[in-house]
Design a protein around this motif. Structure first.
Motif, PDB file in Angstrom:
ATOM      1  N   CYS A 288     -48.985 -36.206 -11.413  1.00  0.00           N
ATOM      2  CA  CYS A 288     -48.292 -34.993 -10.966  1.00  0.00           C
ATOM      3  C   CYS A 288     -46.809 -35.312 -10.798  1.00  0.00           C
ATOM      4  O   CYS A 288     -46.436 -36.468 -10.563  1.00  0.00           O
ATOM      5  N   VAL A 289     -45.978 -34.295 -10.905  1.00  0.00           N
ATOM      6  CA  VAL A 289     -44.557 -34.473 -10.635  1.00  0.00           C
ATOM      7  C   VAL A 289     -44.395 -34.769  -9.147  1.00  0.00           C
ATOM      8  O   VAL A 289     -45.017 -34.134  -8.297  1.00  0.00           O
ATOM      9  N   ALA A 290     -43.583 -35.759  -8.833  1.00  0.00           N
ATOM     10  CA  ALA A 290     -43.375 -36.155  -7.439  1.00  0.00           C
ATOM     11  C   ALA A 290     -42.706 -35.029  -6.652  1.00  0.00           C
ATOM     12  O   ALA A 290     -42.055 -34.145  -7.220  1.00  0.00           O
ATOM     13  N   GLU A 291     -42.876 -35.082  -5.344  1.00  0.00           N
ATOM     14  CA  GLU A 291     -42.249 -34.120  -4.439  1.00  0.00           C
ATOM     15  C   GLU A 291     -41.433 -34.879  -3.392  1.00  0.00           C
ATOM     16  O   GLU A 291     -41.893 -35.118  -2.284  1.00  0.00           O
ATOM     17  N   PRO A 292     -40.224 -35.271  -3.755  1.00  0.00           N
ATOM     18  CA  PRO A 292     -39.406 -36.069  -2.827  1.00  0.00           C
ATOM     19  C   PRO A 292     -39.037 -35.288  -1.577  1.00  0.00           C
ATOM     20  O   PRO A 292     -38.889 -34.066  -1.609  1.00  0.00           O
ATOM     21  N   THR A 293     -38.895 -36.010  -0.476  1.00  0.00           N
ATOM     22  CA  THR A 293     -38.494 -35.384   0.775  1.00  0.00           C
ATOM     23  C   THR A 293     -36.975 -35.275   0.848  1.00  0.00           C
ATOM     24  O   THR A 293     -36.252 -35.881   0.050  1.00  0.00           O
ATOM     25  N   GLU A 294     -36.502 -34.508   1.817  1.00  0.00           N
ATOM     26  CA  GLU A 294     -35.054 -34.382   2.015  1.00  0.00           C
ATOM     27  C   GLU A 294     -34.443 -35.734   2.370  1.00  0.00           C
ATOM     28  O   GLU A 294     -33.314 -36.034   1.956  1.00  0.00           O
ATOM     29  N   GLN A 295     -35.174 -36.558   3.125  1.00  0.00           N
ATOM     30  CA  GLN A 295     -34.665 -37.874   3.479  1.00  0.00           C
ATOM     31  C   GLN A 295     -34.534 -38.755   2.247  1.00  0.00           C
ATOM     32  O   GLN A 295     -33.551 -39.496   2.091  1.00  0.00           O
ATOM     33  N   GLU A 296     -35.511 -38.686   1.362  1.00  0.00           N
ATOM     34  CA  GLU A 296     -35.444 -39.468   0.120  1.00  0.00           C
ATOM     35  C   GLU A 296     -34.257 -39.032  -0.717  1.00  0.00           C
ATOM     36  O   GLU A 296     -33.579 -39.873  -1.334  1.00  0.00           O
ATOM     37  N   ALA A 297     -34.000 -37.746  -0.760  1.00  0.00           N
ATOM     38  CA  ALA A 297     -32.851 -37.246  -1.508  1.00  0.00           C
ATOM     39  C   ALA A 297     -31.544 -37.741  -0.902  1.00  0.00           C
ATOM     40  O   ALA A 297     -30.628 -38.163  -1.617  1.00  0.00           O
ATOM     41  N   ALA A 298     -31.452 -37.704   0.435  1.00  0.00           N
ATOM     42  CA  ALA A 298     -30.240 -38.186   1.105  1.00  0.00           C
ATOM     43  C   ALA A 298     -30.034 -39.673   0.855  1.00  0.00           C
ATOM     44  O   ALA A 298     -28.902 -40.142   0.683  1.00  0.00           O
ATOM     45  N   ASP A 299     -31.133 -40.420   0.821  1.00  0.00           N
ATOM     46  CA  ASP A 299     -31.039 -41.857   0.575  1.00  0.00           C
ATOM     47  C   ASP A 299     -30.446 -42.153  -0.804  1.00  0.00           C
ATOM     48  O   ASP A 299     -29.756 -43.164  -0.990  1.00  0.00           O
ATOM     49  N   LEU A 300     -30.716 -41.281  -1.769  1.00  0.00           N
ATOM     50  CA  LEU A 300     -30.177 -41.482  -3.109  1.00  0.00           C
ATOM     51  C   LEU A 300     -28.657 -41.463  -3.107  1.00  0.00           C
ATOM     52  O   LEU A 300     -28.004 -42.301  -3.738  1.00  0.00           O
ATOM     53  N   LEU A 301     -28.078 -40.487  -2.406  1.00  0.00           N
ATOM     54  CA  LEU A 301     -26.614 -40.411  -2.351  1.00  0.00           C
ATOM     55  C   LEU A 301     -26.033 -41.631  -1.646  1.00  0.00           C
ATOM     56  O   LEU A 301     -24.992 -42.155  -2.051  1.00  0.00           O
ATOM     57  N   GLU A 302     -26.708 -42.095  -0.597  1.00  0.00           N
ATOM     58  CA  GLU A 302     -26.229 -43.284   0.109  1.00  0.00           C
ATOM     59  C   GLU A 302     -26.310 -44.510  -0.799  1.00  0.00           C
ATOM     60  O   GLU A 302     -25.391 -45.343  -0.825  1.00  0.00           O
ATOM     61  N   THR A 303     -27.406 -44.609  -1.547  1.00  0.00           N
ATOM     62  CA  THR A 303     -27.559 -45.733  -2.467  1.00  0.00           C
ATOM     63  C   THR A 303     -26.487 -45.703  -3.541  1.00  0.00           C
ATOM     64  O   THR A 303     -25.947 -46.742  -3.936  1.00  0.00           O
ATOM     65  N   ARG A 304     -26.151 -44.506  -4.004  1.00  0.00           N
ATOM     66  CA  ARG A 304     -25.113 -44.387  -5.023  1.00  0.00           C
ATOM     67  C   ARG A 304     -23.776 -44.898  -4.507  1.00  0.00           C
ATOM     68  O   ARG A 304     -23.026 -45.548  -5.243  1.00  0.00           O
ATOM     69  N   THR A 305     -23.466 -44.597  -3.228  1.00  0.00           N
ATOM     70  CA  THR A 305     -22.183 -45.050  -2.673  1.00  0.00           C
ATOM     71  C   THR A 305     -22.118 -46.570  -2.565  1.00  0.00           C
ATOM     72  O   THR A 305     -21.021 -47.127  -2.450  1.00  0.00           O
ATOM     73  N   LEU A 306     -23.275 -47.234  -2.624  1.00  0.00           N
ATOM     74  CA  LEU A 306     -23.303 -48.691  -2.583  1.00  0.00           C
ATOM     75  C   LEU A 306     -23.272 -49.308  -3.979  1.00  0.00           C
ATOM     76  O   LEU A 306     -22.577 -50.307  -4.216  1.00  0.00           O
ATOM     77  N   LEU A 307     -24.034 -48.713  -4.912  1.00  0.00           N
ATOM     78  CA  LEU A 307     -24.186 -49.319  -6.233  1.00  0.00           C
ATOM     79  C   LEU A 307     -23.044 -48.997  -7.197  1.00  0.00           C
ATOM     80  O   LEU A 307     -22.637 -49.853  -7.992  1.00  0.00           O
ATOM     81  N   GLU A 308     -22.542 -47.759  -7.158  1.00  0.00           N
ATOM     82  CA  GLU A 308     -21.465 -47.417  -8.093  1.00  0.00           C
ATOM     83  C   GLU A 308     -20.214 -48.269  -7.874  1.00  0.00           C
ATOM     84  O   GLU A 308     -19.601 -48.721  -8.845  1.00  0.00           O
ATOM     85  N   PRO A 309     -19.793 -48.504  -6.627  1.00  0.00           N
ATOM     86  CA  PRO A 309     -18.643 -49.402  -6.427  1.00  0.00           C
ATOM     87  C   PRO A 309     -18.906 -50.822  -6.931  1.00  0.00           C
ATOM     88  O   PRO A 309     -18.007 -51.456  -7.494  1.00  0.00           O
ATOM     89  N   LEU A 310     -20.134 -51.315  -6.754  1.00  0.00           N
ATOM     90  CA  LEU A 310     -20.483 -52.631  -7.286  1.00  0.00           C
ATOM     91  C   LEU A 310     -20.356 -52.644  -8.800  1.00  0.00           C
ATOM     92  O   LEU A 310     -19.813 -53.587  -9.389  1.00  0.00           O
ATOM     93  N   GLY A 311     -20.845 -51.580  -9.444  1.00  0.00           N
ATOM     94  CA  GLY A 311     -20.750 -51.495 -10.896  1.00  0.00           C
ATOM     95  C   GLY A 311     -19.306 -51.471 -11.365  1.00  0.00           C
ATOM     96  O   GLY A 311     -18.947 -52.114 -12.361  1.00  0.00           O
ATOM     97  N   ALA A 312     -18.437 -50.729 -10.655  1.00  0.00           N
ATOM     98  CA  ALA A 312     -17.029 -50.650 -11.033  1.00  0.00           C
ATOM     99  C   ALA A 312     -16.348 -52.007 -10.883  1.00  0.00           C
ATOM    100  O   ALA A 312     -15.529 -52.409 -11.726  1.00  0.00           O
ATOM    101  N   ALA A 313     -16.675 -52.735  -9.810  1.00  0.00           N
ATOM    102  CA  ALA A 313     -16.092 -54.061  -9.604  1.00  0.00           C
ATOM    103  C   ALA A 313     -16.492 -55.012 -10.723  1.00  0.00           C
ATOM    104  O   ALA A 313     -15.665 -55.787 -11.227  1.00  0.00           O
ATOM    105  N   ARG A 314     -17.759 -54.941 -11.117  1.00  0.00           N
ATOM    106  CA  ARG A 314     -18.208 -55.799 -12.218  1.00  0.00           C
ATOM    107  C   ARG A 314     -17.583 -55.373 -13.538  1.00  0.00           C
ATOM    108  O   ARG A 314     -17.256 -56.215 -14.382  1.00  0.00           O
ATOM    109  N   ALA A 315     -17.431 -54.067 -13.720  1.00  0.00           N
ATOM    110  CA  ALA A 315     -16.812 -53.576 -14.960  1.00  0.00           C
ATOM    111  C   ALA A 315     -15.390 -54.100 -15.100  1.00  0.00           C
ATOM    112  O   ALA A 315     -14.929 -54.385 -16.217  1.00  0.00           O
ATOM    113  N   ALA A 316     -14.675 -54.223 -13.983  1.00  0.00           N
ATOM    114  CA  ALA A 316     -13.306 -54.738 -14.031  1.00  0.00           C
ATOM    115  C   ALA A 316     -13.265 -56.170 -14.559  1.00  0.00           C
ATOM    116  O   ALA A 316     -12.277 -56.587 -15.174  1.00  0.00           O
ATOM    117  N   ARG A 317     -14.354 -56.915 -14.344  1.00  0.00           N
ATOM    118  CA  ARG A 317     -14.400 -58.307 -14.795  1.00  0.00           C
ATOM    119  C   ARG A 317     -15.040 -58.462 -16.173  1.00  0.00           C
ATOM    120  O   ARG A 317     -14.750 -59.430 -16.885  1.00  0.00           O
TER     121      ARG A 317
END
Length: 231
Positions: free
Chosen positions: A65-94
């Motif tokens: 079945c298609v998953a049914e994420p909770t509001e907390q899970e959705a909020a966690d995604l945005l928080e995770t993005r704020t951690l991983l995207e900057p890491l990716g940009a730092a590595r891209a610079a190198r």
């Protein structure tokens, strides 16, 4: 419309993100195989992959079945993005190469031009391609895969408002690119973190307390959009 077997996973994921397969809805192998013009074997493999990614769950007596994420899970995604995207940009610079810089510069130039003209729906696509290319430039397949999965999930769970100031928004992209081009990993990291933080308030959940929005949910007979199969 028949599609290549290796693209079945992408096709099902794209349809889940688009709302073709509603949250909580059953995903029957036979129906999916007929819809995408393949045998049940690649469908079964795709469902296993999508379950690992969090788009699909297996339920007793119901199957996939298609998953049914909770509001907390959705909020966690945005928080995770704020951690991983900057890491990716730092590595891209190198680790970026000339090809990455050429694509990024072209996207920023086009995005800034469109922003000065008043924006448009294509600005969202250009922004997505910018961040996708930046992730690829990080030179880490595992990190790139995580960032790609994050983008898919955020697109599934959120509607995103256009930036209030598209010119300033694309100036931020330009500043990130400049830092990456100069090889300044710390500045690229800081600018990307600020960019993600500023864009977060424009994300609006597509569901509330497990209730699916009626709009955007379509039946499973919609034709497959093969133009979106980019993976």
């Amino acid at each position: 419309m028949r599609i290549p077997a290796h693209s079945v996973c992408t096709a099902i994921r794209d349809d889940i993100v688009a709302g073709v397969h509603a949250r909580g809805g059953r995903l029957t192998e036979e129906i999916l195989a007929r819809r995408y013009g393949v045998s049940r074997v690649p469908v079964r493999e795709a469902l296993r992959t999508l379950e690992a990614e969090g788009f699909v769950v297996t339920r007793r007596h119901a199957g996939a079945c298609v998953a049914e994420p909770t509001e907390q899970e959705a909020a966690d995604l945005l928080e995770t993005r704020t951690l991983l995207e900057p890491l990716g940009a730092a590595r891209a610079a190198r680790r970026r190469n000339d090809a990455h810089l050429k694509v990024l510069r072209g996207l920023v130039r086009l995005g800034q031009e469109r922003a000065r003209q008043g924006g448009g729906e294509d600005l969202r696509s250009l922004g997505g391609w910018f961040h996708e290319t930046l992730a690829q430039a990080a030179g880490s397949p595992s990190l790139t895969a995580l960032l790609t999965q994050l983008r898919h999930k955020i697109a599934w769970m959120y509607d995103v408002d256009p930036p209030a100031g598209p010119v300033e928004y694309w100036a931020e992209h330009g500043a990130i690119l400049d830092a990456v081009a100069r090889g300044d990993g710390e500045r690229a990291r800081a600018l990307t973190a600020l960019h993600a933080e500023r864009s977060a308030p424009g994300h609006r959940l597509r569901f509330t307390s497990g209730t699916e929005k009626a709009e955007g949910v379509r039946n499973s007979q919609r034709p497959v959009n093969t133009a979106s199969l980019r993976h």
